[in-house]
Write a protein that holds these residues in place. Structure first.
Motif, short mmCIF file in Angstrom:
data_model
loop_
_atom_site.label_atom_id
_atom_site.label_comp_id
_atom_site.label_asym_id
_atom_site.label_seq_id
_atom_site.Cartn_x
_atom_site.Cartn_y
_atom_site.Cartn_z
N UNK C 80 31.74 1.20 -11.35
CA UNK C 80 31.42 2.58 -11.02
C UNK C 80 31.86 3.53 -12.13
N UNK C 81 31.21 4.68 -12.16
CA UNK C 81 31.42 5.61 -13.27
C UNK C 81 32.00 6.93 -12.78
N UNK C 101 29.04 5.93 -1.00
CA UNK C 101 28.63 4.56 -1.31
C UNK C 101 28.81 3.65 -0.11
N UNK C 148 35.74 8.88 -5.26
CA UNK C 148 34.39 8.42 -4.92
C UNK C 148 34.08 7.13 -5.66
N UNK C 149 34.57 7.03 -6.90
CA UNK C 149 34.23 5.86 -7.71
C UNK C 149 35.08 4.64 -7.35
#
Lengths: 260, 284, 364
Positions: C80-81, C101, C148-149
C-alpha cells in the motif's frame, strides 16, 4: 487603489447591475399591476395570475416543457457525466477531436445547430414533436454538463483514484464510492443547469418542434410578438422565478466544497 | 482491468455515437445541402452546385450580411466598453461579496433571454415605463419612438449579451498576477502604461473569447429583432429562419448557415492565436 | 517466507524514447526501512509506482514475496502507498477513509470497527474518527493516510515523499514518529525522498539514484562516509573535491600532490602513477586555526576567510587558499573554546584529519 476609484467602481458596478435587473423587476411589478394597458401603477392585483391559471392550453405547454426539461436534463447529465469522467481519466485516440467537438458545440450559434438538426430529423424521418425536441435538447445541454463536471474533476487530486485502487477497490467501487460522491455537487448543478437551458430554449426548439407538442418558450414567443399583455407578464415572472431558483441552487452546489 | 475496459468502451461509444450523429452527421448534412440544387418536391436534390453560395453575393444578401455584421460589431463594442470596466471593478471588490455578485451576473446568463427581451418591450414601448418616466419628469414632451428601431435592437442585444462578455473577461482578469502590476509600478510605470503594456495584452484572450460569445449570437438571435425591431430589421439569423421556414429553400439557408460557421471558424483561429501568444487558457 | 520481500531484477523502464530506469537490481529485506534518495527526475518515484503496480517495467522482473508480480494488478498486491498529497477521500470521514479497503473486501462491520480503531490508535487519532479530512491539520491528515495504508497489514508500505507538504517542525517530528511506527509494526517501509538529511536520519539502508541508475546502496553512514562515486558524494552533504594525479603507489598508500604539498594516503585500491584521482574532504574534516594558535605549520595551508555563516551549533567558513581555490569548512562550537570568532579577510591555517579523506578514481 484610491478611495475615489473605489467609489467610481462601485457606482459603475451598481448601475450595470441595475441595467441588467431593472427591466426584469419592472416586468415583475407590472405583473401585479391592476391595469390592462397602462404602465403606471394602479394598485396590487393577483388577477393576471388567476387568469393565467384558467388557461388550460398554457398548462399543457407548461407541462410539456417541464417533462422535456426533466427528461433532457437527466439524460444529458447521465451522458455528460460519463463523458467528463472518460475525458478526465482515460487516454484514447481522438480525445482532442472529442474535446474540440464539445468546444465547438458550445460556441456554435444555436441557429446553425437548430437547422442542422432539423435537416437530420427530416432525413432520418424523426417526426417533429417530443422526440425530436428531446434529442435536440440533450445535444445542446451535453457540452454544458461536460464542462461543468470536467471543471470540477480538475480540482480533484488524481492520486485519490490511485489511492482507491491501491487499497483494493475495483473500477466499479471507485466509480460509485469515490468518483460519483465527489462529483455529486457538480452533477446536481449540471442537472439543474441543463434543465434550465432546456426549459428556456427558443432558438433550437423553434426549428425542431411540431404542432403536436407545444412548449412554453415558443408559446411565449408567439404571444410576445403581439405585444405586452399582463397575463404574459405574470407567466414570465413565474418562469423567471423558476429559473432563478434553479440557477441559484446550481451555483450553490458548484461552489460547495470547491476547495476540498 | 476488465471492468475498466467495459466502462471505457461503453462510455466512449455512447458519447462518440451521440456527437457523431447529432453534431457531425447533421453538420455534414448542412454542408451537403448547401451544395445541392433547391427543389420544390424533395426540398433539395442533385446535381451539386455552387449557386447557393454565388447567390450569397446577391446585393440583397450582401446588404443584410453587412447590416447584421454592423449591428453585431456595434453591439460587441458596446458590450466591451461596458464589460471591461465592469469585470475590472468586479475583481477589485471585497472578496466577501464577490461570490454573490458573480452569481448575480451568472443568473442572467442562464435565464431565458426571450423573457428578458420581452421585459425590454415594456420599458421602451411608446407608452412604456421609460417614456412615462421621462415625460413626467419633464425631460421630454413627446414620447420617444424607440420600439421597432435599430436602437431598440441594439439595446436588446446588449442587454442580453453583456454577461457573455463580462464572464470570460472576469475569468481572465481575475487570474492576472497582481505582482506583475506591482513590479511595473515599482519599475516606475504610470497607470496608463501598466494598462496598455500589461493588463490589456494579458487580457486579450478574455476579450476575444468574450467577443466570440457576443458576435455570433448577435448575428443570429432572430427573436430580438422580431420583437424589438419589427419587420424592418433583418439579421443573418432572421434570413436563415426565413429561408428555412418561410421560403422553404433549405439549400440556400444551409449556405447562409455555412457562412456563419466559416465566420465562427475565423474567430476561433484568432482566439487560439491569441491564447498561444499569452499562453493562457480560457474555456474548459 | 523468502529472504527478500521485494526484488527488482534488471528492471528497465522507458517512456517513449526516454530511459527512466536502467538495469535496476535491488533486494529489499523483511522489516527494513529503505529509502530511495535522489533528485527529482532520477526515477525514484517510478520504482515506487512499479512496486505498487501503477507502472509496468519495460524489461526485467519484479518479485514480491518471491513471486513474479510483473502482471499482478495494483489491487492484488499486498502493498500500500502513502501519497505525497495524502489523497484522502474528502467526502468520507476519517473512519470511512481507514475502513475503505476493508469494506472493499466486504468484511463484516463487526470486524471492521475494531481494526479501524486499532489502526487509529496506532496513529493516535482514535478521537478524530468522525471528522472529515478537511477538518484535520496537515500532520493529522498524514497520519490518517498512514492508518488507511496499514490497516490491511501490507507486506510493504510505500511512502512517496510523504513529509514534503508539511512544514519544517512538523516534518522533523513526523520523521521520528514514522521511524517508531515502522519498528512497532515491523512492516517494510520503502520511503522516497529528495531530502538527504531525511534519508540519512530515518533509514536502515539508503539507495542513491541518479539518472535512472542506482549509484550506491548502503547504510546511511556508509553512503555518507564512503560514497561510491562523485555523484553520490556531491548529492549527500557538502564536499570539497581536489582533483589530482597519483605520483606513486606503494605499501597500500598513494602519494599525491594537493595544492603544492605532497601527501600520502592509505588506499586499498591500487593505482598506477599518472592515474587521475579525486581527493574528497567533508567540511567537518577540515580544521581551521588562528595564526596565533599554531607553531608548526607543516602539513597546513595558509588561507583567508572569505565568508562566515553562523548556523547555531556550527559555523561554516569559506576559506580561500593561495591558489584561489575556496574550501568549505565547518567548525563545531566547543564550550571550552570561545575563540571561534572569525572576521572576513582574516588569515588562517587549515589542515585536515588524516584518514578521513575519501579517494575516488577520476570520472570522465
Amino acid at each position: 487603489m484610491s478611495k475615489n476609484q473605489n467609489k467610481l467602481g462601485n457606482c459603475f458596478l451598481g448601475s450595470t447591475y441595475a441595467f441588467l435587473y431593472l427591466p426584469i423587476l419592472i416586468l415583475i411589478a407590472l405583473s401585479f399591476n391592476n391595469a390592462r394597458y397602462s404602465t403606471t401603477w394602479h394598485g396590487f392585483s393577483w388577477q393576471w395570475y388567476s387568469l393565467l391559471f384558467q388557461d388550460t392550453d398554457l398548462w399543457i405547454s407548461a407541462l410539456h416543457s417541464l417533462v422535456l426539461g426533466v427528461t433532457a436534463g437527466c439524460i444529458s447529465t447521465l451522458l455528460g457525466t460519463l463523458a467528463a469522467i472518460a475525458l478526465f481519466r482515460f487516454k484514447f485516440q481522438g480525445k482532442s477531436l472529442l474535446q474540440g467537438l464539445i468546444f465547438v458545440l458550445i460556441v456554435i450559434p444555436d441557429i446553425v445547430l437548430g437547422i442542422a438538426l432539423l435537416m437530420l430529423f427530416s432525413k432520418i424521418q424523426v417526426p417533429l414533436g417530443f422526440f425530436s425536441l428531446l434529442l435536440a435538447h440533450i445535444t445542446f445541454c451535453l457540452p454544458f454538463v461536460i464542462v461543468t463536471i470536467f471543471g470540477r474533476m480538475t480540482h480533484i487530486d488524481k492520486n485519490i483514484f490511485e489511492a482507491a485502487k491501491d487499497l483494493g477497490a475495483s473500477e466499479f467501487i471507485i466509480f460509485f464510492k469515490v468518483t460519483i460522491p465527489m462529483l455529486l455537487p457538480a452533477i446536481i448543478a449540471g442537472l439543474l443547469l441543463s434543465f434550465t437551458l432546456s426549459f428556456d430554449d427558443v432558438m433550437i426548439s423553434y426549428f425542431v418542434s411540431g404542432p403536436s407538442f407545444e412548449i412554453l418558450p415558443l408559446k411565449i414567443f408567439a404571444m410576445a410578438k403581439l405585444g405586452i399583455k399582463p397575463e404574459l407578464n405574470a407567466l414570465c415572472t413565474i418562469i423567471f422565478l423558476i429559473t432563478i431558483v434553479t440557477t441559484f441552487s446550481a451555483q450553490l452546489f458548484l461552489r460547495k466544497n470547491k476547495h476540498a | 482491468m476488465k471492468h475498466n475496459n467495459y466502462f471505457k468502451v461503453f462510455t466512449l461509444t455512447s458519447i462518440w455515437a451521440w456527437l457523431s450523429i447529432f453534431v457531425l452527421l447533421s453538420f455534414c448534412m448542412t454542408l451537403i445541402a448547401s451544395l445541392l440544387t433547391p427543389n420544390e418536391q424533395t426540398i433539395f436534390s442533385l446535381p451539386f452546385t455552387l449557386s447557393n453560395y454565388t447567390q450569397l453575393f446577391n446585393l440583397i444578401y450582401v446588404k443584410i450580411f453587412l447590416k447584421s455584421l454592423y449591428l453585431a460589431l456595434l453591439c460587441t463594442s458596446i458590450c466591451l466598453l461596458l464589460g471591461y470596466p465592469f469585470a475590472y471593478f468586479l475583481t477589485k471588490t471585497n472578496e466577501k461579496y464577490r461570490e454573490f455578485l458573480l452569481i448575480l451576473l451568472i443568473i442572467p446568463f442562464w435565464t431565458s433571454s426571450l423573457i428578458r427581451t420581452y421585459a425590454i418591450i415594456a420599458i421602451i414601448k411608446t407608452k412604456g415605463v421609460l417614456n412615462t418616466l421621462l415625460i413626467s419628469l419633464g425631460i421630454i414632451h413627446h414620447p420617444l419612438q424607440l420600439l421597432f428601431t435599430n436602437t431598440a435592437v441594439i439595446i436588446g442585444l446588449v442587454y442580453n449579451l453583456l454577461p457573455f462578455m463580462i464572464l470570460p473577461l472576469y475569468a481572465n482578469l481575475e487570474k492576472h498576477d497582481q505582482s506583475l502590476i506591482e513590479a511595473a509600478k515599482d519599475l516606475g510605470a504610470t497607470k496608463f502604461t501598466i494598462f496598455k503594456r500589461i493588463t490589456l495584452p494579458l487580457s486579450m484572450p478574455g476579450i476575444i473569447s468574450g467577443a466570440i460569445l457576443v458576435i455570433l449570437p448577435s448575428m443570429t438571435l432572430f427573436y430580438i429583432p422580431d420583437l424589438l425591431g419589427g419587420a424592418k430589421s433583418l439579421l443573418l439569423g432572421n434570413l436563415i429562419e426565413y429561408q428555412f421556414l418561410t421560403a422553404h429553400n433549405w439549400s440556400q439557408g444551409s449556405a447562409t448557415s455555412m457562412l456563419l460557421t466559416l465566420l465562427m471558424g475565423l474567430l476561433l483561429i484568432v482566439y487560439w492565436h491569441s491564447m498561444k501568444k499569452t499562453n493562457t487558457k480560457e474555456f474548459s | 517466507m523468502t529472504d527478500y520481500v521485494i526484488e527488482l531484477q534488471d528492471i528497465n523502464k522507458r517512456f517513449h524514447d526516454q530511459h527512466v530506469l536502467n538495469n535496476i537490481n535491488l533486494q529489499i529485506k523483511h522489516g527494513e526501512f529503505l529509502t530511495l534518495l535522489g533528485p527529482s527526475g532520477c526515477g525514484k518515484t517510478t520504482i515506487l509506482r512499479m512496486i505498487s503496480g501503477f507502472e509496468q517495467p519495460t524489461h526485467g522482473q519484479l518479485l514480491i514475496d518471491g513471486k513474479n508480480a510483473n502482471n499482478l494488478i495494483a489491487e492484488a498486491r499486498n502493498v500500500h502507498t502513502v501519497f505525497q498529497s495524502f489523497a484522502l477521500f474528502p467526502h468520507m470521514t476519517v473512519y470511512e477513509n481507514v475502513a475503505f479497503s476493508l469494506r472493499c473486501q466486504k468484511l463484516p462491520e463487526t470486524e471492521i470497527k475494531p481494526r479501524v480503531f486499532e489502526a487509529l490508535q496506532i496513529v493516535k487519532l482514535a478521537d478524530f474518527a468522525q471528522r472529515k479530512p478537511a477538518q484535520l491539520s496537515g500532520g493529522q491528515q498524514q497520519r490518517v493516510a498512514i492508518a488507511r495504508a496499514i490497516i490491511n497489514r501490507p507486506l510493504v508500505l510505500l511512502l512517496d515523499e510523504p513529509l514534503s507538504s508539511l512544514d519544517y517542525r512538523l516534518r522533523k517530528s513526523m520523521q521520528v514518529e514514522l521511524k517508531q511506527l515502522q519498528r512497532k509494526l515491523g512492516i517494510t517501509f520503502i520511503f522516497v525522498t529528495h531530502d538527504q538529511e531525511e534519508a540519512l536520519s530515518m533509514s536502515d539502508r539508503v539507495v542513491v539514484l541518479h539518472d535512472g541508475q542506482i549509484q550506491q546502496i548502503g547504510k546511511p553512514r556508509e553512503v555518507y562516509e564512503n560514497p561510491a562515486n562523485l555523484t553520490v558524494a556531491k548529492f549527500i552533504g557538502e564536499v570539497n573535491i581536489f582533483p589530482t594525479t597519483v605520483i606513486a603507489y606503494q605499501n597500500n598508500a598513494i602519494t599525491v600532490e594537493i595544492e603544492g604539498q605532497v601527501h600520502s594516503y592509505k588506499s586499498k585500491k591500487a593505482y598506477l602513477p599518472e592515474d587521475k584521482v579525486n581527493i574528497l574532504l567533508r567540511p567537518e574534516d577540515i580544521r581551521v586555526y588562528d595564526t596565533t594558535e599554531v607553531d608548526d605549520t607543516n602539513d597546513m595551508y595558509p588561507g583567508i576567510i572569505e565568508e562566515v555563516i553562523y548556523k547555531g551549533t556550527t559555523v561554516d567558513l569559506m576559506v580561500k587558499l593561495n591558489s584561489g581555490k575556496v574550501i568549505h569548512a565547518m567548525e563545531f562550537f566547543d564550550e571550552d573554546d570561545d575563540s571561534l570568532v572569525y572576521t572576513l579577510g582574516e588569515k588562517v591555517w587549515i589542515q585536515w584529519i588524516r584518514g578521513w579523506e575519501v579517494i575516488l578514481p577520476h570520472e570522465a
